[in-house]
Design a protein around this motif. Structure first.
Motif, PDB file in Angstrom:
ATOM      1  N   SER A 366       0.854  -1.188   0.000  1.00 25.18           N
ATOM      2  CA  SER A 366       0.000   0.000   0.000  1.00 25.18           C
ATOM      3  C   SER A 366       0.885   1.231   0.000  1.00 25.18           C
ATOM      4  CB  SER A 366      -0.907   0.020   1.239  1.00 25.18           C
ATOM      5  OG  SER A 366      -1.707  -1.145   1.291  1.00 25.18           O
ATOM      6  N   VAL A 367       0.566   2.202  -0.856  1.00 29.44           N
ATOM      7  CA  VAL A 367       1.346   3.431  -0.966  1.00 29.44           C
ATOM      8  C   VAL A 367       0.421   4.614  -0.678  1.00 29.44           C
ATOM      9  CG1 VAL A 367       2.694   4.914  -2.494  1.00 29.44           C
ATOM     10  CG2 VAL A 367       2.926   2.416  -2.648  1.00 29.44           C
ATOM     11  N   LEU A 368       0.743   5.372   0.342  1.00 28.02           N
ATOM     12  CA  LEU A 368      -0.032   6.549   0.694  1.00 28.02           C
ATOM     13  C   LEU A 368       0.815   7.799   0.482  1.00 28.02           C
ATOM     14  CD1 LEU A 368      -1.601   4.234   2.172  1.00 28.02           C
ATOM     15  CD2 LEU A 368      -2.290   5.970   3.827  1.00 28.02           C
ATOM     16  N   PHE A 369       0.338   8.676  -0.384  1.00 27.62           N
ATOM     17  CA  PHE A 369       1.007   9.960  -0.596  1.00 27.62           C
ATOM     18  C   PHE A 369       0.700  10.868   0.579  1.00 27.62           C
ATOM     19  CE2 PHE A 369       0.429  14.412  -1.892  1.00 27.62           C
ATOM     20  CZ  PHE A 369       1.723  14.731  -2.267  1.00 27.62           C
ATOM     21  N   MET A 370       1.703  11.595   1.041  1.00 24.71           N
ATOM     22  CA  MET A 370       1.503  12.531   2.138  1.00 24.71           C
ATOM     23  C   MET A 370       2.187  13.840   1.801  1.00 24.71           C
ATOM     24  SD  MET A 370       2.187  11.931   6.175  1.00 24.71           S
ATOM     25  CE  MET A 370       1.904  13.222   7.387  1.00 24.71           C
ATOM     26  N   GLY A 371       1.455  14.932   1.909  1.00 20.09           N
ATOM     27  CA  GLY A 371       2.033  16.228   1.589  1.00 20.09           C
ATOM     28  C   GLY A 371       1.310  17.350   2.311  1.00 20.09           C
ATOM     29  N   TYR A 407      -7.003  11.634   4.191  1.00 21.01           N
ATOM     30  CA  TYR A 407      -7.062  11.919   5.627  1.00 21.01           C
ATOM     31  C   TYR A 407      -6.363  13.254   5.839  1.00 21.01           C
ATOM     32  CZ  TYR A 407      -6.064  11.797  10.621  1.00 21.01           C
ATOM     33  OH  TYR A 407      -5.980  12.112  11.954  1.00 21.01           O
ATOM     34  N   VAL A 408      -7.061  14.206   6.448  1.00 15.85           N
ATOM     35  CA  VAL A 408      -6.475  15.504   6.747  1.00 15.85           C
ATOM     36  C   VAL A 408      -6.003  15.488   8.195  1.00 15.85           C
ATOM     37  CG1 VAL A 408      -6.836  17.994   6.831  1.00 15.85           C
ATOM     38  CG2 VAL A 408      -7.997  16.632   5.083  1.00 15.85           C
ATOM     39  N   TRP A 409      -4.705  15.648   8.378  1.00 21.33           N
ATOM     40  CA  TRP A 409      -4.132  15.568   9.719  1.00 21.33           C
ATOM     41  C   TRP A 409      -4.591  16.742  10.580  1.00 21.33           C
ATOM     42  CZ3 TRP A 409      -0.106  12.323  11.834  1.00 21.33           C
ATOM     43  CH2 TRP A 409       0.189  11.225  11.020  1.00 21.33           C
ATOM     44  N   PRO A 410      -4.796  16.498  11.875  1.00 20.60           N
ATOM     45  CA  PRO A 410      -5.136  17.603  12.779  1.00 20.60           C
ATOM     46  C   PRO A 410      -3.936  18.519  12.990  1.00 20.60           C
ATOM     47  CG  PRO A 410      -4.803  15.572  14.020  1.00 20.60           C
ATOM     48  CD  PRO A 410      -4.736  15.202  12.567  1.00 20.60           C
ATOM     49  N   GLY A 411      -4.186  19.630  13.657  1.00 22.27           N
ATOM     50  CA  GLY A 411      -3.110  20.586  13.890  1.00 22.27           C
ATOM     51  C   GLY A 411      -3.043  21.627  12.791  1.00 22.27           C
ATOM     52  N   GLY A 412      -1.943  22.350  12.769  1.00 15.79           N
ATOM     53  CA  GLY A 412      -1.794  23.451  11.834  1.00 15.79           C
ATOM     54  C   GLY A 412      -1.643  23.010  10.398  1.00 15.79           C
ATOM     55  N   GLY A 413      -1.959  23.929   9.484  1.00 18.32           N
ATOM     56  CA  GLY A 413      -1.782  23.670   8.060  1.00 18.32           C
ATOM     57  C   GLY A 413      -2.806  22.690   7.508  1.00 18.32           C
ATOM     58  N   ILE A 414      -2.605  22.340   6.243  1.00 18.94           N
ATOM     59  CA  ILE A 414      -3.457  21.353   5.575  1.00 18.94           C
ATOM     60  C   ILE A 414      -2.537  20.231   5.094  1.00 18.94           C
ATOM     61  CG2 ILE A 414      -5.119  20.909   3.734  1.00 18.94           C
ATOM     62  CD1 ILE A 414      -5.755  23.905   3.748  1.00 18.94           C
ATOM     63  N   THR A 415      -2.363  19.236   5.942  1.00 21.03           N
ATOM     64  CA  THR A 415      -1.499  18.092   5.643  1.00 21.03           C
ATOM     65  C   THR A 415      -2.386  16.901   5.323  1.00 21.03           C
ATOM     66  OG1 THR A 415       0.215  18.922   7.132  1.00 21.03           O
ATOM     67  CG2 THR A 415       0.358  16.610   6.477  1.00 21.03           C
ATOM     68  N   VAL A 416      -2.250  16.380   4.119  1.00 26.28           N
ATOM     69  CA  VAL A 416      -3.143  15.316   3.662  1.00 26.28           C
ATOM     70  C   VAL A 416      -2.371  14.021   3.446  1.00 26.28           C
ATOM     71  CG1 VAL A 416      -4.741  16.931   2.570  1.00 26.28           C
ATOM     72  CG2 VAL A 416      -2.877  15.957   1.225  1.00 26.28           C
ATOM     73  N   MET A 417      -3.077  12.915   3.564  1.00 24.52           N
ATOM     74  CA  MET A 417      -2.517  11.590   3.276  1.00 24.52           C
ATOM     75  C   MET A 417      -3.588  10.811   2.529  1.00 24.52           C
ATOM     76  SD  MET A 417      -0.582   9.031   5.924  1.00 24.52           S
ATOM     77  CE  MET A 417      -2.023   8.719   6.946  1.00 24.52           C
ATOM     78  N   VAL A 418      -3.233  10.258   1.374  1.00 27.48           N
ATOM     79  CA  VAL A 418      -4.239   9.629   0.524  1.00 27.48           C
ATOM     80  C   VAL A 418      -3.664   8.371  -0.119  1.00 27.48           C
ATOM     81  CG1 VAL A 418      -3.597  11.094  -1.442  1.00 27.48           C
ATOM     82  CG2 VAL A 418      -5.870  10.036  -1.381  1.00 27.48           C
TER      83      VAL A 418
END
Length: 496
Positions: A366-371, A407-418
């Motif tokens: 499984s490969v999840l992009f995170m940025g 999945y949008v990580w909690p905390g500051g900014g908009i950090t996504v993982m898909v």
């Protein structure tokens, strides 16, 4: 003037990324995403539109026989950012800002291909095989691109990429990292080398496919640790064997000592396990990690056994040793000197090993992009980027990646993982800075978009978007619809 007004320069400059290529007519830039077509800068990949649920993964409605009877018939398309283009150098509005009426609500979707310098992938490899110690370096093309993370149940985890590898090392390291990330995100196979010296493992990783470890293709993900396997299948062994050892790198189980065996009135056998005893019937560190039985370094399971206790053991006792996937097994009977002698596996025990294997899921990568969506990317949505961040946190704006739900990580900014398997094929590109280019979409009510200071003058109805050359696909199996009201607080009676 030096020539007619219609004359165009031999080369044009592309400003879609910081490289600023000068591109000759008929050629593409360094990223292969933009080209010079008769003096015009054109995007080579098609804009991708997700059609309504049920549409086949072919150009929409060209083959009417493929229609499944969905009466919506594409009246609710979702324009993704795949093939849309970028906002660099950041002062420009997003390439596409489209509006459409969804169940009486005027919705806006802002789409852009983000240039992600801060990005990476998390790779989950379903295997018991030892591919490297935690924190071991992962290499591609001879360059360090990441490391081994904490193992999860039945899986090994890798963290690859990130800004330190993309830009914090040598140019060669950055290029190798970017190439590996791009291939992995586009569901292509990548050969990785983990560890150094005598402790090197070669792993071929491809999203949605089984891993290949040192040339061997993995088949099954373990059903559980050795102790869990004992508990699950204890009744299958009752009356057919005197003891069972399930070999596992983490927790090796012994049936006669395990609580499951005791509750089934299994008698003690005098077996001795070379390892650190945890609780009855559960042993740690019976061998070193490896690619053998149960993720250990052994090929002969008898190496983890000490001498049987002669006060308890007797000749003729039956012993089954099996791995946590049921793929390795051996059956023994004790001789007159209490030494295990291998015998053919009885049919009743073969059924139990087959049952273990049947209960194992297929091994897959499984490969999840995170940025992280930085301020420059958000500036393509609104002139006041922090308002977009707050809108996402308040569930007024829904984030998607190529139409897929991240999945949008909690905390500051908009950090996504898909999960890249949820996204359209070939969703990712790159720029030679180096950085990945990934699609991201922001969907919200038109009124909320105006309130956040969005580029309302650039909003176009979806029906006015030129899509003759667009790629049209059906929704993925997950069935995610970024336009669905369930994603927004206002649809749930929230007064925000």
């Amino acid at each position: 003037m030096s020539g007619p007004a219609s004359a165009k320069p031999e080369k044009i400059r592309c400003d879609a990324c910081p490289v600023l290529c000068f591109i000759a007519d008929g050629k593409s830039g360094a990223c292969d995403r933009y080209a010079n077509h008769a003096g015009e800068l054109v995007r080579l990949d098609p804009l991708t539109i997700v059609e309504t649920a049920g549409a086949p993964l072919v150009p929409f409605m060209k083959d009417s026989a493929a229609w499944d009877g969905d009466i919506v018939k594409g009246d609710r398309p979702f324009v993704t950012a795949v093939g849309a283009g970028t906002t660099y150098p950041d002062y420009k509005p997003a390439p596409f800002i489209v509006s459409q009426d969804i169940d009486g609500v005027d919705m806006v979707t802002v789409v852009t291909e983000g240039i992600f310098s801060y990005c990476g992938v998390k790779v989950k490899i379903d295997t018991d095989r030892h591919i490297g110690d935690e924190r071991d370096i992962v290499y591609a093309q001879g360059e360090a691109i990441g490391h081994v993370m904490t193992s999860e149940y039945g899986s090994k985890m890798l963290s690859l990429g990130g800004v330190e590898h993309l830009t914090g090392g040598s140019k060669k390291e950055g290029r190798a990292t970017c190439a590996a990330l791009l291939a992995l995100c586009n569901r292509e196979a990548v050969t990785l080398s983990i560890g150094e010296g005598d402790h090197t493992t070669e792993v071929i990783v491809q999203a949605g496919q089984a891993p290949v470890i040192n040339g061997d293709t993995e088949r099954l993900m373990r059903v559980g640790c050795g102790s869990a396997t004992i508990g699950m299948f204890a009744k299958q062994w009752l009356d057919h064997v005197d003891d069972v050892v399930v070999v596992d790198d983490h927790i090796t189980g012994v049936l006669s000592e395990h609580e499951a065996g005791k509750q089934l009135d299994m008698a003690a056998t005098g077996i001795k396990i070379k390892g650190r005893r945890s609780t009855p019937g559960r042993y740690f560190q019976v061998a070193e990690p490896g690619t053998g039985w149960g993720g250990t370094d052994i090929d002969d399971p008898l190496t983890i056994l000490g001498p049987f206790n002669p006060k308890i053991a007797r000749a003729g006792m039956r012993l089954l040793m099996v791995s946590t996937t049921g793929e390795q097994f051996a059956y023994y009977e004790l001789d007159d000197t209490l030494q295990p002698q291998q015998r053919d596996l009885p049919e009743a025990l073969r059924k139990s090993t087959d049952l273990i294997a049947e209960n194992c899921e297929p091994s897959v990568c499984s490969v999840l992009f995170m940025g992280g969506a930085g301020g420059s990317l958000r500036a393509g949505v609104t002139e006041n980027p922090v308002r977009l961040t707050r809108s996402v946190k308040d569930a007024l704006t829904h984030v998607s990646c190529g139409g897929a739900k991240p999945y949008v990580w909690p905390g500051g900014g908009i950090t996504v993982m898909v999960d890249v398997m949820d996204m359209p094929e070939m969703s990712f590109g790159y720029v030679p800075t180096p950085a990945l280019v990934a699609p991201i979409e922001f969907t919200l009510r038109a009124s909320d978009y105006a309130a956040m200071g969005g580029y309302v003058d650039h909003v176009k109805p979806v029906t006015q978007i030129e899509t003759a050359s667009a790629r049209r696909i059906g929704r993925n199996a997950q069935g995610h619809d970024p336009l669905a009201a369930q994603h927004y607080h206002w649809a749930k009676g929230d007064k925000r």
